[in-house]
Design an enzyme around this catalytic site. Structure first.
Site, PDB file in Angstrom:
ATOM      1  CE  LYS A   1       7.401  12.143 -23.740  1.00 11.65           C
ATOM      2  NZ  LYS A   1       6.564  13.062 -22.965  1.00 11.65           N
TER       3      LYS A   1
HETATM    4  N1  PMP Z   1       2.175  11.949 -18.864  1.00  8.14           N
HETATM    5  C1  PMP Z   1       2.429  12.593 -20.007  1.00  8.14           C
HETATM    6  C2  PMP Z   1       1.324  12.795 -20.974  1.00  8.14           C
HETATM    7  C3  PMP Z   1       3.725  13.078 -20.263  1.00  8.14           C
HETATM    8  O1  PMP Z   1       3.989  13.734 -21.394  1.00  8.14           O
HETATM    9  C4  PMP Z   1       4.737  12.893 -19.306  1.00  8.14           C
HETATM   10  C5  PMP Z   1       6.115  13.425 -19.567  1.00  8.14           C
HETATM   11  N2  PMP Z   1       6.908  12.503 -20.235  1.00  8.14           N
HETATM   12  C6  PMP Z   1       4.412  12.208 -18.131  1.00  8.14           C
HETATM   13  C7  PMP Z   1       3.116  11.747 -17.943  1.00  8.14           C
HETATM   14  C8  PMP Z   1       5.445  11.952 -17.092  1.00  8.14           C
HETATM   15  O2  PMP Z   1       6.376  11.024 -17.554  1.00  8.14           O
HETATM   16  P1  PMP Z   1       7.873  11.015 -17.028  1.00  8.14           P
HETATM   17  O3  PMP Z   1       7.812  11.030 -15.573  1.00  8.14           O
HETATM   18  O4  PMP Z   1       8.432   9.765 -17.581  1.00  8.14           O
HETATM   19  O5  PMP Z   1       8.521  12.235 -17.587  1.00  8.14           O
END
Ligand code: PMP
Length: 308
Positions: free
Chosen positions: A160
């Site tokens: 991220k």
């Molecule tokens: N894809 C992206 C690009 C994201 O930013 C997120 C948010 N964190 C997700 C998927 C979903 O991840 P999570 O379920 O861990 O929040």
């Protein structure tokens, strides 16, 4: 989605007043996007406020930093404790959003980040449904973006990374300006990757299908993994398979998953109704179970909660 200020922000080990949590304009991350963040939520449960899958989120933060070769000066346990402390001191309850960020601060200029100081902040504030209550109840209007997801050899999609979200912003702005709720992004190979901040699932003939994260160049979502467990426990089979846009158009049901967005039915993709256009039965069942799990109403998922 405006931010509601709370009292304190955790900065490098101490809690500082919200309005004092500032950084220098020459901070490295501000110029080059070097850094990583997380999005976490806490909810009110019958046993008090609890953070959902805290350890997994902070572990992913450290893994994001590992990819970027940023040494984080705090351990996983310290970061988890800091999140709990931030939620507690701000007296946050239902649906609060937590934003941990590792960024490179002031002291170095130039794209080589290795000598820049590493800073860590954790902020938390009350935040409602990321895609709005209407999308959560009735289904989001989705548009396939003209922007492709990064090739993992250009930007590591398992991290991220702060700068990586320019790609998401371009897609989000395009979708919103065209009147849609959210964008779906294709990978460089033309297959479905993910949304700007969510993973996605389709339901076809009773089977749940999601793009395989590393092959599709998508983030390995913690909500996605929670949904896989919930779906299996409800007796549904889940498969990770590459998919193309027509798989979305022809799905019986579809939904997206993310910490901020939670579980949101997809009503249409490129103006083609998904199924009946209304949230389907499997989507509704998973959404309800997820909402109960995060609020401590499902004993089977108790281990996902960290009490504040
Ligand atoms: N894809 C992206 C690009 C994201 O930013 C997120 C948010 N964190 C997700 C998927 C979903 O991840 P999570 O379920 O861990 O929040």
């Amino acid at each position: 989605m405006p931010i509601t200020p709370t009292k304190k922000i955790w900065m490098d080990g101490t809690l500082v007043d919200w309005e004092m949590a500032t950084t220098h304009v020459l901070s490295h991350t501000l110029h080059y996007g070097t850094g990583a963040f997380e999005g976490v939520r806490a909810y009110k449960t019958p046993n008090g406020v609890a953070v959902f899958r805290l350890r997994e989120h902070m572990d992913r933060l450290l893994r994001s930093c590992k990819i970027l070769m940023i040494d984080v000066p705090f351990t996983l346990d310290q970061l988890c404790d800091a999140v709990v402390e931030t939620v507690r001191v701000n007296e946050l309850t239902e649906g609060c959003y937590i934003r941990p960020l590792v960024y490179l601060g002031y002291g170095e200029m130039g794209v080589n980040p290795l000598l820049a100081p590493t800073n860590v902040i954790i902020a938390a504030w009350p935040w409602g449904a990321y895609l709005g209550d209407d999308a959560a109840e009735n289904g989001a209007r989705m548009k396939i973006s003209s922007w492709s997801r990064h090739h993992p050899n250009s930007m590591p999609t398992a991290s991220k990374t702060v700068g990586g979200y320019v790609n998401s912003s371009l897609a989000k702005v395009e979708a919103v300006k065209a009147g849609y709720d959210e964008a779906i992004m294709l990978g460089p190979d033309g297959r479905i990757s993910e949304c700007t901040g969510e993973n996605l699932f389709i339901v076809r003939d009773g089977l749940l299908i999601s793009p395989p994260p590393s092959e599709a160049g998508a983030l390995r979502g913690i909500t996605q993994s929670s949904v896989v467990k919930i779906a299996n426990d409800l007796g549904h089979q889940v498969s990770f398979e590459a998919m193309r846009r027509d798989d979305l158009y022809l799905a019986d049901e579809a939904f997206l998953t993310g910490t901020a967005a939670e579980v949101v039915p997809i009503g249409s993709v490129d103006d083609r109704m998904v199924g009946s256009g209304k949230p389907g039965p499997i989507t509704k069942e998973i959404q309800l179970t997820y909402f109960q799990a995060v609020r401590g109403l499902r004993p089977a998922y108790e281990s996902w909660l960290t009490k504040v």
